[in-house]
Design a protein around this motif. Structure first.
Motif, mmCIF file in Angstrom:
data_model
loop_
_atom_site.group_PDB
_atom_site.id
_atom_site.type_symbol
_atom_site.label_atom_id
_atom_site.label_comp_id
_atom_site.label_asym_id
_atom_site.label_seq_id
_atom_site.Cartn_x
_atom_site.Cartn_y
_atom_site.Cartn_z
ATOM 1 N N GLN A 176 0.791 -1.130 -0.111
ATOM 2 C CA GLN A 176 -0.008 -0.083 0.010
ATOM 3 C C GLN A 176 0.931 1.128 -0.003
ATOM 4 N N PRO A 177 0.781 2.213 -0.990
ATOM 5 C CA PRO A 177 1.496 3.249 -0.967
ATOM 6 C C PRO A 177 1.061 4.246 -0.006
ATOM 7 N N ASN A 178 1.950 5.288 0.369
ATOM 8 C CA ASN A 178 1.584 6.210 1.347
ATOM 9 C C ASN A 178 0.971 5.512 2.813
ATOM 10 N N LYS A 179 1.607 4.430 3.184
ATOM 11 C CA LYS A 179 1.037 3.767 4.529
ATOM 12 C C LYS A 179 2.343 3.572 5.523
ATOM 13 N N TYR A 180 2.003 3.725 6.731
ATOM 14 C CA TYR A 180 2.790 3.408 7.653
ATOM 15 C C TYR A 180 2.726 1.971 8.424
ATOM 16 N N TYR A 181 3.724 1.175 8.170
ATOM 17 C CA TYR A 181 3.539 -0.248 8.960
ATOM 18 C C TYR A 181 4.478 -0.316 10.067
ATOM 19 N N VAL A 182 3.861 -1.158 11.145
ATOM 20 C CA VAL A 182 4.635 -1.318 12.459
ATOM 21 C C VAL A 182 4.565 -2.883 12.605
ATOM 22 N N LEU A 183 6.032 -3.309 12.797
ATOM 23 C CA LEU A 183 5.924 -5.017 12.937
ATOM 24 C C LEU A 183 5.837 -5.104 14.586
ATOM 25 N N ASN B 215 5.555 3.559 -3.128
ATOM 26 C CA ASN B 215 6.189 4.834 -2.622
ATOM 27 C C ASN B 215 5.801 5.249 -1.491
ATOM 28 N N ASN B 216 6.606 5.959 -0.729
ATOM 29 C CA ASN B 216 6.027 6.592 0.511
ATOM 30 C C ASN B 216 5.573 5.498 1.300
ATOM 31 N N VAL B 217 6.320 4.525 1.710
ATOM 32 C CA VAL B 217 6.043 3.430 2.428
ATOM 33 C C VAL B 217 7.279 3.675 3.690
ATOM 34 N N THR B 218 6.724 3.402 5.078
ATOM 35 C CA THR B 218 7.338 3.302 6.303
ATOM 36 C C THR B 218 7.191 1.957 6.784
ATOM 37 N N LEU B 219 8.323 1.544 7.215
ATOM 38 C CA LEU B 219 8.367 0.136 8.055
ATOM 39 C C LEU B 219 8.891 0.595 9.450
ATOM 40 N N ASN B 220 8.334 0.504 10.522
ATOM 41 C CA ASN B 220 8.732 0.566 11.741
ATOM 42 C C ASN B 220 8.872 -0.539 12.485
ATOM 43 N N CYS B 221 9.891 -1.147 12.740
ATOM 44 C CA CYS B 221 10.033 -2.549 13.080
ATOM 45 C C CYS B 221 9.804 -2.455 14.977
ATOM 46 N N ASP B 222 9.891 -1.337 15.506
ATOM 47 C CA ASP B 222 9.379 -1.012 16.803
ATOM 48 C C ASP B 222 10.633 -2.000 17.503
ATOM 49 N N ASN B 223 11.793 -1.812 17.179
ATOM 50 C CA ASN B 223 12.983 -2.713 17.845
ATOM 51 C C ASN B 223 12.680 -3.897 17.791
ATOM 52 N N HIS B 224 11.956 -4.666 17.020
ATOM 53 C CA HIS B 224 11.752 -5.979 16.786
ATOM 54 C C HIS B 224 12.837 -6.604 16.088
ATOM 55 N N ILE B 225 13.166 -7.825 16.118
ATOM 56 C CA ILE B 225 14.430 -8.742 15.312
ATOM 57 C C ILE B 225 13.685 -9.438 14.072
ATOM 58 N N ILE B 226 14.579 -9.299 13.111
ATOM 59 C CA ILE B 226 14.347 -10.189 11.872
ATOM 60 C C ILE B 226 15.513 -11.150 12.017
ATOM 61 N N SER B 227 15.642 -12.278 11.972
ATOM 62 C CA SER B 227 16.777 -12.998 12.136
ATOM 63 C C SER B 227 16.667 -14.228 11.692
ATOM 64 N N SER B 228 17.647 -14.772 10.862
ATOM 65 C CA SER B 228 17.559 -16.262 10.463
ATOM 66 C C SER B 228 19.108 -16.603 9.804
ATOM 67 N N SER B 229 19.602 -17.705 10.134
ATOM 68 C CA SER B 229 20.627 -18.118 10.081
ATOM 69 C C SER B 229 20.975 -18.619 8.496
ATOM 70 N N THR B 230 19.757 -18.745 7.855
ATOM 71 C CA THR B 230 19.969 -19.663 6.713
ATOM 72 C C THR B 230 19.187 -18.712 5.467
ATOM 73 N N PHE B 231 18.455 -17.548 5.579
ATOM 74 C CA PHE B 231 18.003 -16.762 4.888
ATOM 75 C C PHE B 231 18.814 -16.137 3.672
ATOM 76 N N THR B 232 18.586 -16.337 2.507
ATOM 77 C CA THR B 232 19.674 -15.533 1.418
ATOM 78 C C THR B 232 19.221 -14.700 0.692
ATOM 79 N N LEU B 233 18.203 -13.776 1.239
ATOM 80 C CA LEU B 233 17.744 -12.741 0.700
ATOM 81 C C LEU B 233 17.825 -11.717 1.450
#
Length: 222
Positions: A57-64, A86-104
């Motif tokens: 969604q353009p012009n949208k604020y996302y919170v993880l 365009n005009n997208v915000t991703l605020n992870c709110d200090n959460h973690i995205i973690s994987s030892s096998t992800f290759t992207l």
């Protein structure tokens, strides 16, 4: 019970008749006193998300609203989070995205005016393109107050221009910051240390200041 009159364009309360006002919250008043307003952490229309997905969604604020660990980290097209609008915000709110096998990439954007903030990304420093954030094309993006460690590259900027990066920590990556093509990117007050290669640049007009880093291929002093 208190009333809340906050974040209006002119007066929060226009009290021309000297009405008694007690224990209300407001920012501005032309008569009387108020308790201070507190800026909400996210916009009222922010979209709460709890999984890898295309932020479509353009012009949208996302919170993880939760950390994504190992099997939670999945490919949605170009990474765990794929941003093509365009005009997208991703605020992870200090959460973690973690994987030892992800290759992207943990976060991928090809749009304009993408904002990424308060994220902590660790998605594999082995084979593949396991990078914290990849900007491919697009521009006028920013990354703020985020952590990238143990990736192939903490931040990978490819053919993308006029981006801003402030207050981030990039450590224990193969490349802390990797710039390929693009121009007029700004990096200020970042901690880019203990990577195999802190900085690699093959783009023009890169402006770096106030960063902490080691000797690098970008030809700058940190």
């Amino acid at each position: 019970q208190e009333n809340i009159f906050c974040f209006n364009d002119l007066f929060d309360i226009n009290n021309s008749e000297s009405t008694i006002l007690i224990d209300n919250k407001c920012d501005s008043i032309n008569y009387g006193t108020c308790l201070p307003c507190i800026e909400p952490p996210f916009p009222q229309d922010a979209v709460q998300i709890d999984s890898c997905q295309v932020l479509n969604q353009p012009n949208k604020y996302y919170v993880l609203n939760k950390s994504l660990i190992d099997s939670d980290v999945k490919n949605t097209g170009s990474g765990c989070f794929s941003i093509y609008e365009n005009n997208v915000t991703l605020n992870c709110d200090n959460h973690i995205i973690s994987s030892s096998t992800f290759t992207l990439p943990g976060i991928y954007s090809s749009g304009f005016n993408t904002t990424i903030k308060n994220c902590d990304v660790d998605v594999n420093d082995g084979p593949g393109l396991g990078v914290g954030v990849r900007f491919y094309g697009g521009g006028n993006n920013q990354i703020i107050d985020s952590i990238f460690n143990s990736n192939v590259a903490g931040i990978y900027v490819q053919s993308s221009s006029n981006n801003s990066f402030q207050g981030n920590t990039l450590s224990s990556n193969l490349y802390g910051l990797y710039l390929q093509g693009g121009s007029y990117n700004e990096f200020f007050n970042n901690n880019i240390c203990t990577n195999t290669n802190d900085l690699f640049c093959s783009s023009s007009q890169t402006d770096l200041g106030g960063n902490t880093c080691s000797p690098n291929t970008c030809g700058i002093t940190c």
